[in-house]
Structure formats: structure tokens, C-alpha cells
Design an enzyme around this catalytic site. Structure first.
Site, PDB file in Angstrom:
ATOM      1  N   HIS A  53      -1.775   1.735   7.186  1.00 24.02           N
ATOM      2  CA  HIS A  53      -2.199   1.584   5.787  1.00 24.02           C
ATOM      3  C   HIS A  53      -2.047   2.907   5.056  1.00 24.02           C
ATOM      4  O   HIS A  53      -2.469   3.954   5.555  1.00 24.02           O
ATOM      5  CB  HIS A  53      -3.652   1.121   5.742  1.00 24.02           C
ATOM      6  CG  HIS A  53      -4.156   0.789   4.380  1.00 24.02           C
ATOM      7  ND1 HIS A  53      -3.470  -0.023   3.501  1.00 24.02           N
ATOM      8  CD2 HIS A  53      -5.293   1.169   3.728  1.00 24.02           C
ATOM      9  CE1 HIS A  53      -4.164  -0.142   2.376  1.00 24.02           C
ATOM     10  NE2 HIS A  53      -5.271   0.578   2.484  1.00 24.02           N
ATOM     11  N   ASN A  92      -8.640   3.817  -2.032  1.00 19.55           N
ATOM     12  CA  ASN A  92      -7.953   2.657  -1.481  1.00 19.55           C
ATOM     13  C   ASN A  92      -7.313   1.865  -2.626  1.00 19.55           C
ATOM     14  O   ASN A  92      -7.498   2.188  -3.801  1.00 19.55           O
ATOM     15  CB  ASN A  92      -8.948   1.791  -0.700  1.00 19.55           C
ATOM     16  CG  ASN A  92      -8.276   0.935   0.356  1.00 19.55           C
ATOM     17  OD1 ASN A  92      -7.050   0.843   0.422  1.00 19.55           O
ATOM     18  ND2 ASN A  92      -9.069   0.292   1.196  1.00 19.55           N
ATOM     19  N   CYS A 148       0.823  -1.215   0.000  1.00 16.70           N
ATOM     20  CA  CYS A 148       0.000   0.000   0.000  1.00 16.70           C
ATOM     21  C   CYS A 148       0.852   1.257   0.000  1.00 16.70           C
ATOM     22  O   CYS A 148       0.484   2.267  -0.609  1.00 16.70           O
ATOM     23  CB  CYS A 148      -0.949  -0.007   1.197  1.00 16.70           C
ATOM     24  SG  CYS A 148      -0.137  -0.171   2.807  1.00 16.70           S
TER      25      CYS A 148
END
Length: 339
Positions: free
Chosen positions: A278, A298, A108
Site C-alpha cells: 500500500h 491515507n 494508492c
């Protein structure tokens, strides 16, 4: 270590109630519990038959890592609107609306970076250069300054690497777009999908300084560089000003297990344990039913959340969302000779 990095707002939410479900965080019990609260968002089933250990590995950002220099504030010079969506502001830049998939890898930190870099290259060339910066190149070739590849990394290292070494182009898995497309396949961590099942986090692919067969430009000639990279203060107005002037930014926050069930609305932590750090891409802001939010992309494919996007509480550094903002400006002079 995680607990020392979790903002007070999240800790209070975590400990304030004693009747929260103790069942599996992806269970109907948890989803029903959240939806019965008088909260600002709706939960639903995003993941099915997936180990929690796998989901923790998706959260591959090391919070509180190395810092980039903080840029000088300029929000006082800008009249900021109540709401802003970079997809609408720069509609000639298609990457802003794109949702990628990091697959079975804690990458990520790389995706949040290359997505925002791609957006900014387009924005700062007035739409003349539309490129998907390669997550593969960053993930596999950055090395220790970025962390440990699929086992987690530092957003700041990613932006520093862009300015020092540059990054080639590369689209999503099996796209054959650009020099180095992503080589880790998307897997089926969602409901009723057609992709192969997720079987756990894989190894980081090897660094390959050669474009895929059939791509006409060499690896060296395909590099896209940043002119400068920096951090942005945790001031709500400064983050808004940065997005408004220069384009989407990379941010990072502490993920709790209730976030995995997000479907719509403005996310505020209600229940569940810490999953990890994240990284994501913040592309705008607004107000929904009186609640201020950040608009965020995302990297868990379009069948997670709200077509791959989510909203999270703005202005309270909720779960640290405002404390790890990094960005940069592309080296645009490398493009002008092409026009």
C-alpha cells in the site's frame, strides 16, 4: 512473493503468538484482541460488511518494483527537530492537510504520488501555486511504466512519468476542480455512511487527454512537470531530512489485516494476514508516549483511522515503511512567468 519482501520485524510479530484470533479480521474478536494487548495503538471499526477480497485490492502497490536513482544524502547538514508536521510548517499549502479517496480501485500508488507532488509544487513556489495534481491523469495515462492502473502499480513509475510527461490538475470526484477530476466515485466501505456500497474493484478508466467541459485551459497547457525524481535511502534521518527540506514524500509498506482496524496511536503490527502493498504520503514525524512515529496520510477518506491519517512506528523499517520512499522536485520555472 510477498513473504520475501516482508521485513523481519513484521514476520516476528506475525508468528510470535499462538493465541491470536482466527476469526474474520474485521470482527469484534480481532478489535477486542488488539485492544487488550499492551500495545501502542487502538483498534476500532472502520469497515463494515466489506469483502476481504475488496480490501486486498485497495492495497494496489507492487513492492520491490523498478527503482529510481537514489539522491545524495544531506541529513548531516540539517539540525532535525524531535517532531515535525508539514501541515503546520507550510500552513499556506492546503493540499498537505487534504485526505482523498481512491474509491473502488487499487490506485494508492497514484494517490500517494499526486498528493506529495501537489504539496511540493506549493512548497517550492512559496505558496504561490496551489494545485491539486490529477490522480485521474496519472492512473489512466501513465501506461505500463506505472503498472496496471486499478490493478496495481509502481510509485517510482508515477514520479518518473511526472518528470517526463507531466500531469494536469484535477480534484476529487465530482469536484469540477482542475482539468481532470477523479472519475471513480467514493464508496461506502466505512460504518454508517451515506455513500453507495463498495461492490468490488472496477476497471481502470480510459485515458482522456481533454479537460472536462467548462475548464478554460487546454490539456497540454495545463501540464505540471517534475524537474527530477528520485528514491530516498531507508535511513530514518535521510527520510526526515527530505521531508523537512522539500516536503511530504510517497512511501509504501506491507499491510496486514489488523491495520484495517486502526483508529489512533502508533501502529505496530499485532495480528492478521498479509493484505498487500500500500502506498501512502508521509508528512511528518514525532514521539507519542515514548514511541517514535511517522505521520502519514491515507487515501481511504476521512472516516478511516484518525480523520484519514495514521501514525506508524518509525526507525525500525516496520513493515517496510522506510524502504520504498520516492519523491521529486517540481519544475518551478514553468510558473514564474505567471506571477
Amino acid at each position: 512473493m510477498w513473504w520475501s519482501l516482508i521485513p523481519l520485524s513484521c514476520l516476528l510479530a506475525l508468528t510470535s503468538a499462538h493465541d491470536k484470533p482466527s476469526s474474520h479480521p474485521l470482527s469484534d474478536d480481532m478489535i477486542n484482541y488488539i485492544n487488550k494487548q499492551n500495545t501502542t495503538w487502538q483498534a476500532g471499526r472502520n469497515f463494515y460488511n466489506v469483502d476481504i477480497s475488496y480490501l486486498k485490492k485497495l492495497c494496489g502497490t507492487v513492492l520491490g518494483g523498478p527503482n529510481l536513482p537514489e539522491r545524495v544524502g544531506f541529513s548531516e547538514d540539517i539540525n532535525l527537530p524531535e517532531s515535525f508536521d508539514a501541515r503546520e510548517q507550510w500552513s499556506n499549502c492546503p493540499t498537505i492537510a487534504q485526505i482523498r479517496d481512491q474509491g473502488s480501485c487499487g490506485s494508492c500508488w497514484a494517490f500517494g504520488a499526486v498528493e506529495a507532488m501537489s504539496d511540493r509544487i506549493c512548497i517550492h513556489t512559496n505558496g504561490r501555486v496551489n494545485v491539486e495534481v490529477s490522480a485521474e491523469d496519472l492512473l489512466t495515462c501513465c501506461g505500463i511504466q506505472c503498472g496496471d492502473g486499478c490493478n496495481g502499480g509502481y510509485p517510482s513509475g508515477a514520479w518518473n512519468f511526472w518528470t517526463r510527461k507531466g500531469l494536469v490538475s484535477g480534484g476529487v470526484y465530482n469536484s469540477h476542480i482542475g482539468c481532470l477530476p477523479y472519475t471513480i466515485p467514493p464508496c461506502e466501505h466505512h460504518v454508517n455512511g451515506s455513500r453507495p456500497p463498495c461492490t468490488g474493484e472496477g476497471d481502470t478508466p480510459k485515458c482522456n487527454k481533454m479537460c472536462e467541459a467548462g475548464y478554460s485551459t487546454s490539456y497540454k497547457e495545463d501540464k505540471h512537470y517534475g524537474y527530477t525524481s528520485y528514491s530516498v535511502s531507508d535511513s530514518e534521518k535521510e527520510i526526515m531530512a527530505e521531508i523537512y527540506k522539500n516536503g511530504p514524500v510517497e512511501g509504501a509498506f506491507t499491510v496486514f489485516s489488523d491495520f484495517l482496524t486502526y483508529k489512533s496511536g502508533v501502529y505496530k503490527h499485532e495480528a492478521g494476514d498479509v493484505m498487500g502493498g500500500h502506498a501512502i504520503r508521509i508528512l511528518g514525524w514525532g514521539i507519542e508516549n515514548g514511541v517514535p512515529y511517522w505521520l502519514v496520510a491515507n487515501s481511504w477518506n476521512v472516516d478511516w483511522g484518525d480523520n484519514g491519517f495514521f501514525k506508524i512506528l518509525r526507525g525500525e523499517n516496520h513493515c517496510g515503511i522506510e524502504s520504498e520512499i520516492v519523491a521529486g522536485i517540481p519544475r518551478t520555472q514553468q510558473y514564474w512567468g505567471r506571477f
